[in-house]
Design a protein around this motif. Structure first.
Motif, PDB file in Angstrom:
ATOM      1  N   ILE A  62      40.192  38.900  41.233  1.00 23.64           N
ATOM      2  CA  ILE A  62      40.428  39.760  42.396  1.00 23.64           C
ATOM      3  C   ILE A  62      41.893  40.188  42.528  1.00 23.64           C
ATOM      4  CG2 ILE A  62      38.503  38.729  43.671  1.00 23.64           C
ATOM      5  CD1 ILE A  62      40.686  37.313  45.424  1.00 23.64           C
ATOM      6  N   GLY A  63      42.747  39.826  41.591  1.00 23.72           N
ATOM      7  CA  GLY A  63      44.186  40.030  41.739  1.00 23.72           C
ATOM      8  C   GLY A  63      44.599  41.469  42.005  1.00 23.72           C
ATOM      9  N   GLY A  64      43.867  42.449  41.459  1.00 23.74           N
ATOM     10  CA  GLY A  64      44.215  43.859  41.653  1.00 23.74           C
ATOM     11  C   GLY A  64      43.387  44.549  42.714  1.00 23.74           C
ATOM     12  N   LEU A  65      42.535  43.798  43.392  1.00 25.12           N
ATOM     13  CA  LEU A  65      41.572  44.413  44.303  1.00 25.12           C
ATOM     14  C   LEU A  65      42.243  45.086  45.494  1.00 25.12           C
ATOM     15  CD1 LEU A  65      38.542  44.832  44.823  1.00 25.12           C
ATOM     16  CD2 LEU A  65      38.554  42.686  46.122  1.00 25.12           C
ATOM     17  N   GLY A  66      43.221  44.428  46.096  1.00 22.86           N
ATOM     18  CA  GLY A  66      43.863  44.981  47.284  1.00 22.86           C
ATOM     19  C   GLY A  66      44.508  46.322  47.010  1.00 22.86           C
ATOM     20  N   VAL A  67      45.305  46.403  45.968  1.00 21.41           N
ATOM     21  CA  VAL A  67      45.991  47.655  45.622  1.00 21.41           C
ATOM     22  C   VAL A  67      44.975  48.743  45.280  1.00 21.41           C
ATOM     23  CG1 VAL A  67      47.630  48.721  44.035  1.00 21.41           C
ATOM     24  CG2 VAL A  67      48.007  46.383  44.810  1.00 21.41           C
ATOM     25  N   LEU A  68      43.921  48.370  44.557  1.00 22.65           N
ATOM     26  CA  LEU A  68      42.898  49.342  44.177  1.00 22.65           C
ATOM     27  C   LEU A  68      42.198  49.912  45.411  1.00 22.65           C
ATOM     28  CD1 LEU A  68      41.517  50.554  41.619  1.00 22.65           C
ATOM     29  CD2 LEU A  68      39.802  48.740  41.849  1.00 22.65           C
ATOM     30  N   LEU A  69      41.866  49.049  46.371  1.00 22.97           N
ATOM     31  CA  LEU A  69      41.147  49.502  47.558  1.00 22.97           C
ATOM     32  C   LEU A  69      42.017  50.332  48.482  1.00 22.97           C
ATOM     33  CD1 LEU A  69      38.989  46.381  48.501  1.00 22.97           C
ATOM     34  CD2 LEU A  69      38.346  48.379  47.151  1.00 22.97           C
ATOM     35  N   ARG A  70      43.311  50.106  48.474  1.00 22.87           N
ATOM     36  CA  ARG A  70      44.179  50.916  49.318  1.00 22.87           C
ATOM     37  C   ARG A  70      44.327  52.335  48.778  1.00 22.87           C
ATOM     38  NH1 ARG A  70      46.400  45.793  50.048  1.00 22.87           N
ATOM     39  NH2 ARG A  70      47.893  45.927  48.321  1.00 22.87           N
ATOM     40  N   LYS A  71      44.093  52.517  47.490  1.00 19.69           N
ATOM     41  CA  LYS A  71      44.135  53.838  46.869  1.00 19.69           C
ATOM     42  C   LYS A  71      42.765  54.489  46.864  1.00 19.69           C
ATOM     43  CE  LYS A  71      45.714  57.224  44.240  1.00 19.69           C
ATOM     44  NZ  LYS A  71      46.658  58.250  44.727  1.00 19.69           N
ATOM     45  N   TYR A  72      41.748  53.731  46.517  1.00 23.83           N
ATOM     46  CA  TYR A  72      40.382  54.256  46.418  1.00 23.83           C
ATOM     47  C   TYR A  72      39.479  53.433  47.349  1.00 23.83           C
ATOM     48  CZ  TYR A  72      42.475  55.953  42.086  1.00 23.83           C
ATOM     49  OH  TYR A  72      43.315  56.533  41.159  1.00 23.83           O
ATOM     50  N   LYS A  73      38.859  54.077  48.288  1.00 21.15           N
ATOM     51  CA  LYS A  73      38.023  53.375  49.271  1.00 21.15           C
ATOM     52  C   LYS A  73      36.649  53.084  48.669  1.00 21.15           C
ATOM     53  CE  LYS A  73      41.381  53.844  52.185  1.00 21.15           C
ATOM     54  NZ  LYS A  73      42.251  52.696  52.504  1.00 21.15           N
ATOM     55  N   ILE A  74      36.610  52.134  47.744  1.00 27.82           N
ATOM     56  CA  ILE A  74      35.383  51.818  47.008  1.00 27.82           C
ATOM     57  C   ILE A  74      34.674  50.652  47.696  1.00 27.82           C
ATOM     58  CG2 ILE A  74      34.442  51.139  44.771  1.00 27.82           C
ATOM     59  CD1 ILE A  74      37.070  52.163  43.511  1.00 27.82           C
ATOM     60  N   PRO A  75      33.373  50.729  47.896  1.00 28.04           N
ATOM     61  CA  PRO A  75      32.642  49.584  48.448  1.00 28.04           C
ATOM     62  C   PRO A  75      32.730  48.367  47.525  1.00 28.04           C
ATOM     63  CG  PRO A  75      31.299  51.576  48.533  1.00 28.04           C
ATOM     64  CD  PRO A  75      32.502  51.897  47.693  1.00 28.04           C
ATOM     65  N   VAL A  76      32.856  47.200  48.129  1.00 29.98           N
ATOM     66  CA  VAL A  76      32.947  45.946  47.381  1.00 29.98           C
ATOM     67  C   VAL A  76      31.758  45.069  47.762  1.00 29.98           C
ATOM     68  CG1 VAL A  76      34.325  43.888  46.919  1.00 29.98           C
ATOM     69  CG2 VAL A  76      35.458  46.082  47.345  1.00 29.98           C
ATOM     70  N   ASP A  96      40.797  46.464  53.860  1.00 27.95           N
ATOM     71  CA  ASP A  96      39.886  46.953  54.901  1.00 27.95           C
ATOM     72  C   ASP A  96      38.566  46.178  54.850  1.00 27.95           C
ATOM     73  OD1 ASP A  96      38.282  48.315  56.652  1.00 27.95           O
ATOM     74  OD2 ASP A  96      38.505  50.274  55.694  1.00 27.95           O
ATOM     75  N   PRO A  97      38.275  45.350  55.848  1.00 25.81           N
ATOM     76  CA  PRO A  97      37.043  44.549  55.819  1.00 25.81           C
ATOM     77  C   PRO A  97      35.771  45.398  55.804  1.00 25.81           C
ATOM     78  CG  PRO A  97      38.566  43.732  57.486  1.00 25.81           C
ATOM     79  CD  PRO A  97      39.090  45.046  57.029  1.00 25.81           C
ATOM     80  N   SER A  98      35.844  46.629  56.318  1.00 26.10           N
ATOM     81  CA  SER A  98      34.649  47.463  56.381  1.00 26.10           C
ATOM     82  C   SER A  98      34.169  47.910  55.003  1.00 26.10           C
ATOM     83  CB  SER A  98      34.905  48.695  57.257  1.00 26.10           C
ATOM     84  OG  SER A  98      35.809  49.595  56.625  1.00 26.10           O
ATOM     85  N   LEU A  99      34.993  47.752  53.973  1.00 27.23           N
ATOM     86  CA  LEU A  99      34.598  48.125  52.613  1.00 27.23           C
ATOM     87  C   LEU A  99      33.697  47.075  51.967  1.00 27.23           C
ATOM     88  CD1 LEU A  99      37.989  49.512  51.219  1.00 27.23           C
ATOM     89  CD2 LEU A  99      35.970  50.847  51.877  1.00 27.23           C
ATOM     90  N   PHE A 100      33.591  45.904  52.579  1.00 25.49           N
ATOM     91  CA  PHE A 100      32.884  44.787  51.962  1.00 25.49           C
ATOM     92  C   PHE A 100      31.433  44.717  52.452  1.00 25.49           C
ATOM     93  CE2 PHE A 100      37.244  43.885  51.295  1.00 25.49           C
ATOM     94  CZ  PHE A 100      37.310  43.126  50.144  1.00 25.49           C
ATOM     95  N   GLU A 101      30.546  44.512  51.499  1.00 28.30           N
ATOM     96  CA  GLU A 101      29.125  44.377  51.812  1.00 28.30           C
ATOM     97  C   GLU A 101      28.598  43.086  51.187  1.00 28.30           C
ATOM     98  OE1 GLU A 101      26.666  47.811  51.348  1.00 28.30           O
ATOM     99  OE2 GLU A 101      28.370  49.188  51.476  1.00 28.30           O
TER     100      GLU A 101
END
Length: 271
Positions: A62-76, A96-101
């Motif tokens: 998960i090390g790159g997840l935060g930076v990736l999600l701040r650029k691309y709003k991808i569902p996780v 953003d917690p709303s991106l997580f399912e």
């Protein structure tokens, strides 16, 4: 469906699964820059990723997840316990917690016409899983970070055309290496990682007539070598009357620092 490794190893993991305009990632344990570069080699726009499926919360996944999600709003997608751990990992920064399912083991979901199923594995994490992706005609499987396997996991991973399986360490290298003894015990334990030999045993039980491509992934930098992993698994399969050379399958090592594609296929644009 295509299976490709953008990076695989004890220092960071990110895998791609997709076809035509359907694109997914499993884990995001490397930098956003490397993930984007890997997707670019696959001719995939990062913004077109439909979902990121997380196996567990260890930083090499998960090390790159935060930076990736701040650029691309991808569902996780991840299990509830894994999401809880991710959202409290301070090194990821604001996420953003709303991106997580939430997903549950043995409860498949369908996304863009692809059935994705999580299956429980034995590992020292909150609620770790592996994944299979099925489009109705082709099944792809990813199974890493598990210390042992049982009939349940074997059945879940059967039927895959392409399959990435962990071959983390050579047992002899681990035993004589520099790791402290408690860490060695953790790696060798049922909630640790798969040795080369055990990877071969697992593959023998999982491989079927439909299997075409095998990746050996999540190799330890300190306790394994690519050639050693390959030859050990090859020998384990040969001893069980499943020689790679005569089987029609390809087997290769998923590289640590660069993308790895099925060498039996010519690289073409997926989109």
């Amino acid at each position: 469906m295509e299976l490709a490794s953008i990076a695989s190893g004890s220092s960071g993991n990110c895998l791609y699964i997709g076809k035509k305009e359907k694109h997914f990632l499993v884990d995001a344990g490397i930098s956003r820059k490397r993930i984007v570069e890997g997707l670019t080699q696959l001719a995939v726009d990062p913004a077109s990723i439909s979902g990121i499926f997380i196996t567990h919360e260890h930083i090499d996944h998960i090390g790159g997840l935060g930076v990736l999600l701040r650029k691309y709003k991808i569902p996780v997608f991840a299990t509830a316990a894994t999401i809880d751990r991710i959202l409290t990992t301070k090194s990821l920064g604001k996420v953003d917690p709303s991106l997580f399912e939430i997903i549950r083991p043995d409860a498949p979901i369908t996304l863009d016409g692809i059935k994705i199923e999580a299956s429980s594995v034995m590992h020292d994490a909150a609620d770790p899983v592996c994944y299979t992706f099925t489009d109705g005609s082709t099944k792809v499987g990813i199974a890493t970070d598990f210390g042992t396997f049982d009939d349940y996991l074997v059945e879940k991973m059967k039927g895959c055309e392409s399959l990435l399986v962990e071959a983390n360490h050579d047992l002899n290298m681990l035993m004589v290496g520099p790791y402290p003894y408690p860490l060695k015990r953790r790696i060798m334990g049922n909630k640790g990682h798969m040795s080369n030999e055990r990877a071969g045993e697992f593959l023998y039980k999982v491989i079927g007539e439909e299997t075409k491509h095998i990746f050996l992934g999540h190799l330890s930098k300190e306790n394994n070598y690519p050639d050693l992993a390959y030859e050990t698994v090859k020998c384990e399969l040969a001893m069980r009357n499943l020689p790679i050379e005569k089987s029609g399958m390809t087997m290769q090592i998923a590289q640590r620092e660069e993308p790895t594609f099925c060498h039996a296929k010519r690289m073409t644009q997926i989109t």
